[in-house]
Design an enzyme around this catalytic site. Structure first.
Site, PDB file in Angstrom:
ATOM      1  N   PHE A 111      -3.398   3.972   2.864  1.00  8.75           N
ATOM      2  CA  PHE A 111      -3.372   4.367   4.268  1.00  8.75           C
ATOM      3  C   PHE A 111      -4.375   5.481   4.561  1.00  8.75           C
ATOM      4  CE2 PHE A 111      -1.880   6.502   8.098  1.00  8.75           C
ATOM      5  CZ  PHE A 111      -1.810   5.415   8.963  1.00  8.75           C
ATOM      6  N   SER A 116      -3.125   3.982  -2.630  1.00 10.44           N
ATOM      7  CA  SER A 116      -3.058   2.695  -3.344  1.00 10.44           C
ATOM      8  C   SER A 116      -3.593   2.813  -4.768  1.00 10.44           C
ATOM      9  CB  SER A 116      -3.791   1.589  -2.570  1.00 10.44           C
ATOM     10  OG  SER A 116      -3.040   1.224  -1.442  1.00 10.44           O
ATOM     11  N   HIS A 130       0.838  -1.200   0.000  1.00  7.61           N
ATOM     12  CA  HIS A 130       0.000   0.000   0.000  1.00  7.61           C
ATOM     13  C   HIS A 130       0.867   1.241   0.000  1.00  7.61           C
ATOM     14  CE1 HIS A 130       0.356   1.812   4.043  1.00  7.61           C
ATOM     15  NE2 HIS A 130       0.651   0.578   4.428  1.00  7.61           N
ATOM     16  N   CYS A 131       0.256   2.336  -0.437  1.00  8.23           N
ATOM     17  CA  CYS A 131       0.856   3.664  -0.327  1.00  8.23           C
ATOM     18  C   CYS A 131      -0.219   4.537   0.310  1.00  8.23           C
ATOM     19  CB  CYS A 131       1.317   4.173  -1.697  1.00  8.23           C
ATOM     20  SG  CYS A 131       0.029   4.244  -2.958  1.00  8.23           S
ATOM     21  N   ALA A 132      -0.243   5.811   0.010  1.00 12.94           N
ATOM     22  CA  ALA A 132      -1.251   6.675   0.620  1.00 12.94           C
ATOM     23  C   ALA A 132      -2.649   6.347   0.111  1.00 12.94           C
ATOM     24  CB  ALA A 132      -0.919   8.146   0.352  1.00 12.94           C
TER      25      ALA A 132
END
Length: 153
Positions: free
Chosen positions: A125, A83, A79-81
Site C-alpha cells: 500500500f 508487501s 498486500h500489506c504496507a
C-alpha cells in the site's frame, strides 16, 4: 500433496492492478478479482477500493472464511504496507490451504473451484498510495496527512 513456497507466488504491479479496478463495471472490483489487505494497525490512512481487510493476526481463524468467499475468484491479490512480509506470508498460507481444499474435493469427487492465481501487490500500500492515494476511484478513506512524511511502520 504439493508443497508451495514464496517463489510460487506471483506479483502484480500497482499499474496493472489499477487497470483492473478502472475496468470494473460496476466499480470498485471486477467480479473475477479480490484484494485482501492484511495490514494490522497500519491500516489507517486509506485502503484500495473494494479491498477486504483481514488483519494478519486474524488470518489463522479467518482462512476458512476466505477460502469459501474467494472460491470463484480468478485472481486474489494480497498486500500489506510494503508487501515484503505479511502480504507474501498470507498469500502463501492461503495458497497452501486452497490446494489442500482442492485435494480433499478431488478425493470426495466434488466439483473443483476456479483455477486461481494468487499474487502479491508489488510495493504494498505504501507504493500504491504514492501514485493512487488521491484518486478516489482507486483509494478509499485516504488521509494524506498520515502519509506526508512517508511510511513510519
Amino acid at each position: 500433496m504439493s508443497f508451495y513456497t514464496i517463489s510460487d507466488i506471483g506479483r502484480i504491479t500497482r499499474d496493472d492492478l489499477s487497470q483492473h479496478l478502472l475496468s470494473a463495471s460496476p466499480p470498485p472490483l471486477p467480479p473475477h478479482l479480490a484484494i485482501v489487505d492484511v495490514r494490522d494497525s497500519d491500516h489507517v490512512g486509506g485502503h484500495i477500493a473494494g479491498s477486504t481487510h483481514i488483519p494478519s493476526n486474524t488470518l489463522d481463524y479467518r482462512l476458512p472464511e476466505l477460502l469459501r468467499v474467494l472460491r470463484d475468484k480468478q485472481t486474489v491479490v494480497f498486500h500489506c504496507a510494503l508487501s515484503q512480509q505479511r502480504g507474501p506470508s498470507a498469500a502463501l498460507r492461503y495458497l497452501r490451504e486452497r490446494r489442500k481444499e482442492e485435494e480433499r474435493e478431488r478425493e470426495a469427487k466434488e466439483e473443483e473451484g476456479v483455477k486461481q492465481q494468487v499474487v502479491v501487490l508489488e510495493g504494498g500500500f505504501v507504493k500504491w498510495q504514492e501514485k493512487f492515494g488521491e484518486d478516489k476511484r482507486l483509494t478509499e478513506a485516504y488521509a494524506p496527512d498520515i502519509w506526508a512524511y512517508g511510511y513510519q511502520g
